[in-house]
Design a protein around this motif. Structure first.
Motif, PDB file in Angstrom:
ATOM      1  N   SER A 408      -1.692   1.455  -9.434  1.00 53.87           N
ATOM      2  CA  SER A 408      -2.965   1.206  -8.751  1.00 53.87           C
ATOM      3  C   SER A 408      -4.143   1.835  -9.486  1.00 53.87           C
ATOM      4  CB  SER A 408      -2.898   1.729  -7.319  1.00 53.87           C
ATOM      5  OG  SER A 408      -2.854   3.149  -7.299  1.00 53.87           O
ATOM      6  N   ALA A 411      -7.025  -0.195 -10.860  1.00 54.84           N
ATOM      7  CA  ALA A 411      -8.118  -0.667 -10.004  1.00 54.84           C
ATOM      8  C   ALA A 411      -9.241   0.353  -9.867  1.00 54.84           C
ATOM      9  CB  ALA A 411      -7.568  -1.036  -8.627  1.00 54.84           C
ATOM     10  N   GLY A 416     -10.644   0.314 -15.137  1.00 56.38           N
ATOM     11  CA  GLY A 416     -10.999  -1.113 -15.105  1.00 56.38           C
ATOM     12  C   GLY A 416     -11.866  -1.498 -16.286  1.00 56.38           C
ATOM     13  N   GLN A 704      -8.884   0.479  -4.885  1.00 56.95           N
ATOM     14  CA  GLN A 704      -7.626   1.033  -5.377  1.00 56.95           C
ATOM     15  C   GLN A 704      -6.567   1.071  -4.281  1.00 56.95           C
ATOM     16  OE1 GLN A 704      -7.854   4.946  -7.110  1.00 56.95           O
ATOM     17  NE2 GLN A 704      -5.716   4.949  -7.756  1.00 56.95           N
ATOM     18  N   TYR A 707      -5.340  -2.417  -3.530  1.00 59.08           N
ATOM     19  CA  TYR A 707      -4.395  -2.884  -4.550  1.00 59.08           C
ATOM     20  C   TYR A 707      -3.049  -2.194  -4.391  1.00 59.08           C
ATOM     21  CZ  TYR A 707      -2.363  -3.938  -9.109  1.00 59.08           C
ATOM     22  OH  TYR A 707      -1.525  -4.364 -10.103  1.00 59.08           O
ATOM     23  N   PRO A 763      -6.588  -6.441 -11.099  1.00 56.26           N
ATOM     24  CA  PRO A 763      -7.163  -5.279 -10.387  1.00 56.26           C
ATOM     25  C   PRO A 763      -8.317  -4.638 -11.159  1.00 56.26           C
ATOM     26  CG  PRO A 763      -5.000  -4.751 -11.311  1.00 56.26           C
ATOM     27  CD  PRO A 763      -5.162  -6.227 -11.421  1.00 56.26           C
ATOM     28  N   SER A 767     -11.954  -4.053  -9.573  1.00 60.07           N
ATOM     29  CA  SER A 767     -12.635  -2.761  -9.497  1.00 60.07           C
ATOM     30  C   SER A 767     -14.102  -2.870  -9.900  1.00 60.07           C
ATOM     31  CB  SER A 767     -11.924  -1.739 -10.397  1.00 60.07           C
ATOM     32  OG  SER A 767     -12.124  -2.054 -11.773  1.00 60.07           O
TER      33      SER A 767
END
Length: 774
Positions: A408, A411, A416, A704, A707, A763, A767
Motif C-alpha cells: 500500500s 499509494a 506515487g 493509502q 488501497y 495506486p 495517490s
C-alpha cells in the motif's frame, strides 16, 4: 427510478430464490450446446486470410479467371543422388503429375510439369522455327538416347530455373487450386487437401532415392492445422496447472472443481454457439477457447475468493454466495463487457480470419458473464465447508496483511511520484522502440511455422534450387483491346519490367514483352541483336502470335498483360520496397489507356494484407481504448477513476509493441489481435481493484488506506489471476507453431505487466489524482 443496486438486488433475489430452476436451465443448455460443439469443424479457406476489399485484392479477384489466383501448389520432385535424367526419376515424376491431376480441388487445366503438352520448346532451324513438347509422345524413360533428347529439349525450352532446377537435380510440378471442390460442390477444404498431398504425393512417392518437397498456401495451412492439434495438449496442461493453483489458493477441492467446471462450460457454450451461427474454427482462432477458459478461471477466482472471505466472517455459504454475487455483479460485469467490446473492435480489420477471431472471442467472454457471475455463485451456494476451513487461512491472513500493508506504500504521494516518473521513462523508451516495429513477416519461410519445420525446409530448398518460388507478385497491365500489338504499350511494359528487375529483392521477372523479344530473335536466326521489340506492327504480331494465353502472360483479347516479379523472399521490408518501386515507376508510363495495377500472386496478397494490418493498427487501438474508457466512465462516473485504470493499460500496450521489435516479431494477422486481447483481459485487474477503492474513497478514507483495504479484499485474487494466466500461456513457447509461440510470449508479458500495472502504477496515479485525501 431503478438504480443499478436495485436491479442487482432484484436479480439476486430471482436467481437465488429459484436455484434449482437456474441449474436445470444451465444443464439443458450445456447439453444442447455441447452436442452442437461436437459438430464444429476446422475451417481455413484462402479468402478468409486476405482483405477482399483492398484495392490490390479487387484487382486480384477481377482477373483471377484469366491468370489464376495466388492459391497454388508447387511440388518439387528431386533426385537425391544425381541429376533427373534417369528412369526412376521420370517414372516418379509422371506418377506425381498424374496423381496431382486427379486430386479433388486441383484445377486440372492449370497442372504443369515436364509431362504437360503445353511445356514446349522452340528452336530456330534453317527453314524457320521447329519445336514440340519437351517430352515427346513416344518417350521411353528406359532409353538413354530418349533421356538425352529430353535434356536437350529442356535447355531449348528455357525452363531451367523454373520447371527444372539450376543444378538439374529437381523438377517442378505446378498446380492451381479451385475455390469449390467439384466432387462435393462445397468450398474447398484446404486442410483436407493438404492431408491428401501428404499421403498421396509425399507418402507414396518419396523414398531413399527420390525426395518430395511441397509448398503453397494450402499445404502451409495443413501443416499449421496439424500443429494446432497440439493446442489440445496445452489446454489439458493449462487445466491441470490452473486446477492445482486454484486449490492452493482456495484450500477447497469443492470450490476448485466448481471454478474449473464453470470455465469449461463457458468454452462448451462458446463452441456450440459458433456452430449454430455457421462458423468454424481456423488454426488461429483455435487458441481462443483456451483464452476463454483462462478468463473464466480469473473471474471465477474473484467469485470464490469473495465467498471464502464472507464465510470466514461468519456467514453461511449460501448467504456468502449471495453477497459475492451482489458485490461482484457490477465490477465483474463491467470487466467482462469491456473484454467483449474490446474484442469486437477487431471487426474493423478487413480480414476474415481476424473478424472471425473477434466474433469467437466476444461470444466466449459474453458467455462467461452467465457461467461465472450466475452459475458459479449458485453452484457454490450448495457446497459445504468443514469446520476447519477458517483455520486454514489464519496464518495466511496475517502474512498477507503484512504484505498488503507494505504494498500500500505505492499509494503514498512520495512513492506515487517516483513510480509515475519511472513509468513515464518506460513509456518514452517503449514509444521510441515501438516506432521501429515492422509490418509483416520478418523471416524467410512461413511465419506461422518454425524455421525447422518440414514446410519451411521445403521452401528453402526450392528457393535455393530454382529461380522462382511461390514468392512472386504480378503487376497487371491493363490497356485497350489488342493493346499488345502496340509498340508503345509493349515498350512501356518492357521498360517498366527492366526497372523492376533491378529493384533490390526482385530475383527475376517475366512478361509478354520479354518473351516476345526472345521470339523475335528466333525469327532472325537467333541473333541476340534482334532480341528487341519490333516497331513494325505486323512483325510484333508475328512475335506475339507464338505465345499462347495458357502461358499466363496475356488474356484472350490481349488487353491485360501481367509483369510477374519473382522475389527473393516475402519479408516485410522486401515487399514494402518492391511495392513502393512499382508505385514510383508506373507513374512514368501510365496514360489514360495504360494502367499498371497492383497486384496478384502470393506476394501481392501479402502486400495487401500488410497494408490492411498497418491501416487497422491505430483505429483498432483507438476503438479498444475508446470502448474501455466509455465503459469505465459509465461504471465509475469519474474521469480520474477512468484514467487511473486506462493509463497503465496504455503503458503496457506500448511496452508490448517495444517487446515485439526487440524479439524481431512483426505486426501480422496473428500478432495484431494480441494487443487487443491483452488490453481486453488486462483491464479486469484495474476494474476489480479500483471498484473497491472507489467505495472506500467515497467514505473519505485516505488513499493509502483505501488501497490497503482493496488489497485485503481483492489483492490475492488479482495476483493469483495474473500469475495463473501467465503460466498457462507461457506453455505455448513449446508449441510446434511459431505464431502460437509468439502469441504466448506477448500474452504472458501483457498478463504479468498488466497485473503489475494494476497493483503498482494504478495506486501511484490514485495517490496523485486524489492527493487531497492523503
Amino acid at each position: 427510478m431503478l438504480t443499478t443496486k436495485k436491479a442487482i438486488a432484484i436479480c439476486e433475489s430471482a436467481i437465488f430464490s429459484h436455484r434449482r430452476l437456474v441449474l436445470a436451465i444451465f444443464a439443458l443448455l450445456t447439453l444442447f450446446l455441447g452436442y452442437q460443439a461436437t459438430q464444429l469443424k476446422l475451417d481455413a479457406s484462402f479468402t478468409k486470410n486476405i482483405p477482399l476489399n483492398h484495392p490490390y485484392m479487387q484487382t486480384y479477384m477481377k482477373h483471377q479467371k484469366d491468370f489464376g489466383g495466388a492459391n497454388s501448389i508447387l511440388v518439387a520432385v528431386c533426385d537425391k543422388d544425381s541429376d533427373i535424367f534417369n528412369q526412376d526419376f521420370f517414372d516418379t515424376l509422371k506418377k506425381v503429375h498424374d496423381q496431382l491431376y486427379f486430386i479433388p480441388g486441383i484445377d486440372r487445366a492449370q497442372v504443369s510439369s515436364l509431362y504437360s503438352p503445353s511445356t514446349r520448346f522452340t528452336e530456330v532451324v534453317e527453314d524457320g522455327f521447329a519445336g514440340g513438347p519437351v517430352i515427346p509422345a513416344d518417350f521411353n524413360s528406359s532409353n538413354a538416347s530418349a533421356l538425352e533428347k529430353v535434356r536437350e529439349n529442356v535447355i531449348k525450352a528455357g525452363i531451367v530455373g523454373r520447371m527444372v532446377s539450376d543444378d538439374f537435380s529437381c523438377s517442378m510440378v505446378n498446380a492451381r487450386l479451385l475455390e469449390i471442390n467439384p466432387n462435393t460442390g462445397e468450398k474447398l477444404n484446404t486442410i483436407e487437401l493438404a492431408e491428401r498431398l501428404e499421403k498421396q504425393i509425399r507418402g507414396e512417392f518419396e523414398n531413399d532415392k527420390i525426395s518430395i518437397h511441397i509448398i503453397g498456401f494450402a499445404k502451409m495451412v495443413g501443416d499449421v492445422a496439424n500443429g494446432a492439434k497440439g493446442v489440445l495438449l496445452f489446454f489439458a496442461i493449462a487445466i491441470a496447472i490452473t486446477g492445482l493453483m486454484v486449490y492452493l489458493f482456495s484450500k477447497s477441492l469443492q470450490k476448485t472443481v466448481l471454478t474449473i467446471v464453470c470455465s469449461i462450460v463457458s468454452v462448451i457454450w462458446q463452441l456450440g454457439i459458433l456452430t449454430l451461427l455457421g462458423f468454424g474454427l481456423d488454426p488461429m482462432s483455435i487458441l481462443v477457447p483456451f483464452l476463454i477458459f483462462a478468463i473464466g478461471v480469473s473471474h471465477g477466482v474473484q467469485m470464490i475468493n469473495a465467498v471464502g472471505k464472507e464465510v470466514r466472517k461468519g456467514l453461511t455459504v449460501c448467504k456468502a454466495a449471495q453477497f459475492a454475487f451482489v458485490s461482484l455483479a457490477l465490477p465483474g460485469g463491467i470487466a467482462l463487457l469491456s473484454d467483449t467490446v474490446g474484442f469486437l473492435t477487431l471487426l474493423v480489420i478487413d480480414i476474415g480470419i481476424i473478424r472471425e477471431l473477434a466474433i469467437t472471442a466476444s461470444i466466449g467472454v459474453a458467455v462467461i458473464i452467465l457461467t461465472n457471475l450466475i452459475l458459479l455463485p449458485v453452484l457454490t451456494s450448495y457446497i459445504r465447508l468443514g469446520e476447519n476451513y477458517k483455520s486454514r487461512f489464519v496464518n495466511k491472513s496475517l502474512t498477507a496483511d503484512k504484505y498488503w500493508r507494505w504494498m500500500s506504500g505505492a499509494a503514498t504521494t512520495r512513492n506515487g511520484i517516483i513510480i509515475v516518473v519511472v513509468s513515464l521513462v518506460l513509456f518514452a523508451f517503449g514509444l521510441y522502440q515501438s516506432g521501429k516495429m515492422q509490418i509483416g513477416d520478418l523471416e524467410n519461410g512461413a511465419a506461422a511455422l518454425h524455421e525447422s519445420s518440414r514446410y519451411n525446409q521445403d521452401t528453402f530448398l526450392i528457393t535455393d534450387k530454382f529461380a522462382i518460388t511461390v514468392d512472386y507478385m504480378s503487376v497487371l497491365v491493363e490497356t485497350t483491346e489488342d493493346g499488345c500489338t502496340s509498340h508503345s504499350v509493349m515498350q512501356a511494359i518492357d521498360d517498366f519490367q527492366w526497372k523492376m528487375t533491378n529493384v533490390p529483392g526482385v530475383q527475376s521477372s517475366v512478361s509478354l514483352a520479354s518473351v516476345a523479344k526472345i521470339v523475335n530473335a528466333g525469327y532472325n536466326e537467333g541473333n541476340p541483336k534482334w532480341r528487341v521489340l519490333p516497331r513494325n506492327q505486323q512483325t510484333l504480331v508475328q512475335a506475339i502470335a507464338r505465345i499462347p494465353t495458357s502461358s499466363g502472360l496475356l488474356n484472350g483479347n490481349c488487353s491485360v498483360m501481367p509483369v510477374i516479379l519473382f522475389m527473393q523472399d516475402h519479408k516485410a521490408e522486401t515487399i514494402e520496397t518492391v511495392i513502393a518501386a512499382v508505385k514510383d515507376y508506373r507513374q512514368q508510363y501510365e496514360t489514360n489507356d495504360l494502367k499498371f495495377k497492383l497486384a496478384s500472386g502470393p506476394v501481392g496478397v501479402m502486400g495487401a494484407t500488410n497494408e490492411a494490418v498497418k491501416g487497422a493498427q491505430n483505429p483498432m487501438m483507438w476503438y479498444v481504448f475508446g470502448a474501455v474508457i466509455l465503459l469505465c466512465l459509465l461504471s465509475f462516473r469519474s474521469l480520474r477513476s477512468t484514467l487511473v485504470v486506462v493509463l497503465p493499460l496504455y503503458l503496457v500496450s506500448v511496452l508490448a509493441q517495444a517487446l515485439m521489435t526487440y524479439l524481431n516479431i512483426g505486426l501480422t494477422v496473428s500478432t495484431l489481435p494480441v494487443i487487443a486481447l491483452g488490453v481486453g483481459i488486462g483491464v479486469d485487474y484495474g476494474i476489480y481493484i479500483l471498484s473497491t477503492m472507489n467505495e472506500k474513497l467515497k467514505q473519505n478514507i485516505p488513499v493509502q488506506q483505501a488501497y490497503y483495504e482493496a488489497l485485503q479484499e481483492r489483492g490475492s485474487a488479482v495476483l493469483f489471476t495474473g500469475i495463473t494466466l501467465a503460466i498457462g500461456v507461457s506453455t505455448w513457447v513449446f508449441s510446434a507453431l511459431k505464431f502460437q509461440m509468439d502469441m504466448g510470449i506477448l500474452l504472458t508479458f501483457m498478463f504479468v505487466v498488466n497485473m503489475l500495472g494494476a497493483i503498482i502504477v494504478l495506486p501511484a496515479l490514485a495517490s496523485l489524482f486524489w492527493y487531497k485525501k492523503q
